[in-house]
Design an enzyme around this catalytic site. Structure first.
Site, PDB file in Angstrom:
ATOM      1  N   LYS A   1       5.428   4.429  30.561  1.00  0.00           N
ATOM      2  CA  LYS A   1       7.064   3.581  31.764  1.00  0.00           C
ATOM      3  C   LYS A   1       7.629   4.500  32.988  1.00  0.00           C
ATOM      4  O   LYS A   1       6.073   5.143  33.179  1.00  0.00           O
ATOM      5  CB  LYS A   1       8.111   4.199  30.308  1.00  0.00           C
ATOM      6  CG  LYS A   1       7.481   3.164  29.227  1.00  0.00           C
ATOM      7  CD  LYS A   1       9.004   2.485  28.719  1.00  0.00           C
ATOM      8  CE  LYS A   1       8.336   1.496  27.473  1.00  0.00           C
ATOM      9  NZ  LYS A   1       9.220   1.060  26.784  1.00  0.00           N
TER      10      LYS A   1
ATOM     11  N   GLY B   1      11.947   0.851  21.726  1.00  0.00           N
ATOM     12  CA  GLY B   1      12.322   2.563  21.975  1.00  0.00           C
ATOM     13  C   GLY B   1      13.986   2.386  21.122  1.00  0.00           C
ATOM     14  O   GLY B   1      14.503   3.692  20.775  1.00  0.00           O
TER      15      GLY B   1
ATOM     16  N   GLU C   1       6.424  -7.943  21.189  1.00  0.00           N
ATOM     17  CA  GLU C   1       7.051  -6.812  21.259  1.00  0.00           C
ATOM     18  C   GLU C   1       8.410  -7.301  20.767  1.00  0.00           C
ATOM     19  O   GLU C   1       8.831  -7.342  21.721  1.00  0.00           O
ATOM     20  CB  GLU C   1       6.757  -6.042  22.596  1.00  0.00           C
ATOM     21  CG  GLU C   1       5.459  -5.431  23.143  1.00  0.00           C
ATOM     22  CD  GLU C   1       5.255  -3.365  23.710  1.00  0.00           C
ATOM     23  OE1 GLU C   1       5.387  -3.101  23.207  1.00  0.00           O
ATOM     24  OE2 GLU C   1       5.767  -4.337  25.075  1.00  0.00           O
TER      25      GLU C   1
ATOM     26  N   HIS D   1       6.312  -7.024  30.610  1.00  0.00           N
ATOM     27  CA  HIS D   1       7.179  -5.936  30.140  1.00  0.00           C
ATOM     28  C   HIS D   1       8.745  -6.640  29.760  1.00  0.00           C
ATOM     29  O   HIS D   1       8.842  -6.933  30.972  1.00  0.00           O
ATOM     30  CB  HIS D   1       6.455  -4.401  30.749  1.00  0.00           C
ATOM     31  CG  HIS D   1       7.418  -3.871  29.482  1.00  0.00           C
ATOM     32  ND1 HIS D   1       8.086  -3.427  29.077  1.00  0.00           N
ATOM     33  CD2 HIS D   1       6.549  -2.978  28.121  1.00  0.00           C
ATOM     34  CE1 HIS D   1       8.529  -2.932  28.006  1.00  0.00           C
ATOM     35  NE2 HIS D   1       7.380  -2.316  27.074  1.00  0.00           N
TER      36      HIS D   1
ATOM     37  N   ASN E   1       1.906   2.982  26.773  1.00  0.00           N
ATOM     38  CA  ASN E   1       2.579   2.537  27.974  1.00  0.00           C
ATOM     39  C   ASN E   1       3.761   3.557  27.985  1.00  0.00           C
ATOM     40  O   ASN E   1       4.535   4.370  27.717  1.00  0.00           O
ATOM     41  CB  ASN E   1       3.816   1.373  27.912  1.00  0.00           C
ATOM     42  CG  ASN E   1       4.618   1.377  28.976  1.00  0.00           C
ATOM     43  OD1 ASN E   1       4.762   0.946  30.197  1.00  0.00           O
ATOM     44  ND2 ASN E   1       5.299   0.039  28.124  1.00  0.00           N
TER      45      ASN E   1
HETATM   46  P1  PGA Z   1       8.277   1.859  22.259  1.00  0.00           P
HETATM   47  O1  PGA Z   1       7.885   1.525  23.187  1.00  0.00           O
HETATM   48  O2  PGA Z   1       7.093   2.227  20.801  1.00  0.00           O
HETATM   49  O3  PGA Z   1       9.237   3.685  22.518  1.00  0.00           O
HETATM   50  O4  PGA Z   1       9.674   1.534  21.239  1.00  0.00           O
HETATM   51  C1  PGA Z   1       6.761   0.049  23.754  1.00  0.00           C
HETATM   52  C2  PGA Z   1       6.946  -0.377  24.480  1.00  0.00           C
HETATM   53  O5  PGA Z   1       8.005  -0.743  25.259  1.00  0.00           O
HETATM   54  O6  PGA Z   1       5.938  -0.988  24.581  1.00  0.00           O
END
Ligand code: PGA
Length: 250
Positions: free
Chosen positions: A10, A175, A169, A96, A8
């Site tokens: 983003k 993050g 998640e 998401h 992803n």
């Molecule tokens: P991350 O994000 O791997 O940076 O924790 C995962 C996501 O938001 O799908």
């Protein structure tokens, strides 16, 4: 079931940057092992470039990060399933956590995006997961059940399980560098699997359940080896071809 290794991106990468990363990723992965599939979610403006760079690489697929549940219309700033398909997407993300908790999407809107996209011919990865205060209040099962019930409310009982993935998640692990431990992942994925089987008696066992939240090259192998973990959805560590290729091959 093949492991679905999803990236992803983003709100990162211009079209040129996405082209370079996708190109480097295909080269770094080389021949994809037969038990793996790769799924990239670039921002809308980079879909064409990423699609070009992925080319005919076997086992590499692309999706949109969001969608609006209408064929077309006066919905400024939104994107239709048909537009995603024309740009080379086979998949779309719905629900998401950043869309739910930063942009304020409701469970009901997520459910209508999910059902509409499936009916329009896209495969869907529905994201769910509890916030820290919900976990601390003992509401893990309640939140997962509610997000699956409303997120999948209008999905037909005979849905092709290969076209509907769930990404679990936990919001507190996205993050933040805080990965859920194996026991937490096993517990949550078992709750998701049981609910899917209750809602979809024939398809529930075959729907992929991905884990997402601070997945990195050094924890990916352990995570994808857990029961009921059919892949990962990766944010930060998917932005560089080198790090994401190590996750894909973990
Ligand atoms: P991350 O994000 O791997 O940076 O924790 C995962 C996501 O938001 O799908």
């Amino acid at each position: 079931m093949k492991k679905l290794m999803a990236a992803n991106w983003k709100m990162y990468k211009t079209a040129d940057e996405a082209r370079q990363t996708a190109d480097a990723l295909v080269k770094a992965v080389g021949t994809l092992p037969g038990d793996r599939e790769v799924l990239i979610f670039p921002p809308f403006t980079a879909l064409h470039a990423a699609h070009d760079a992925l080319g005919q690489a076997a086992g590499f697929h692309m999706g949109g990060q969001d969608v609006y549940p209408a064929e077309e219309g006066a919905f400024t700033g939104e994107i239709a399933p048909g537009m995603l398909k024309a740009a080379g997407c086979g998949w779309v993300l719905t629900g998401h956590s950043e869309r739910r908790h930063v942009l304020g999407e409701t469970d009901a809107l997520v459910g209508s995006k999910t059902a509409f996209s499936l009916a329009a011919g896209l495969s869907v990865c529905l994201c769910i997961g509890e916030k820290l205060d919900e976990r601390e209040a003992g509401a893990l099962t309640t939140v997962i059940h509610r997000q699956l019930e409303t997120g999948l409310a209008d999905v037909p009982a005979d849905v092709d399980p290969g076209r509907l993935a769930i990404a679990y998640e936990p919001v507190w692990a996205i993050g933040t560098g805080k990965v859920a431990g194996p026991a937490e992942i096993l517990e949550a994925h078992a709750i998701v699997r049981a609910k899917l089987c209750a809602m979809f008696p024939s398809a529930g066992t075959d729907m992929p359940i991905l884990y997402g939240g601070s997945v990195k090259p050094d924890n990916a192998a352990e995570i994808v080896g857990l029961d009921n973990v059919d892949g990962v959805l990766v944010g930060g560590a998917s932005l560089q071809a080198d790090s994401f290729s190590r996750i894909v091959l973990a």
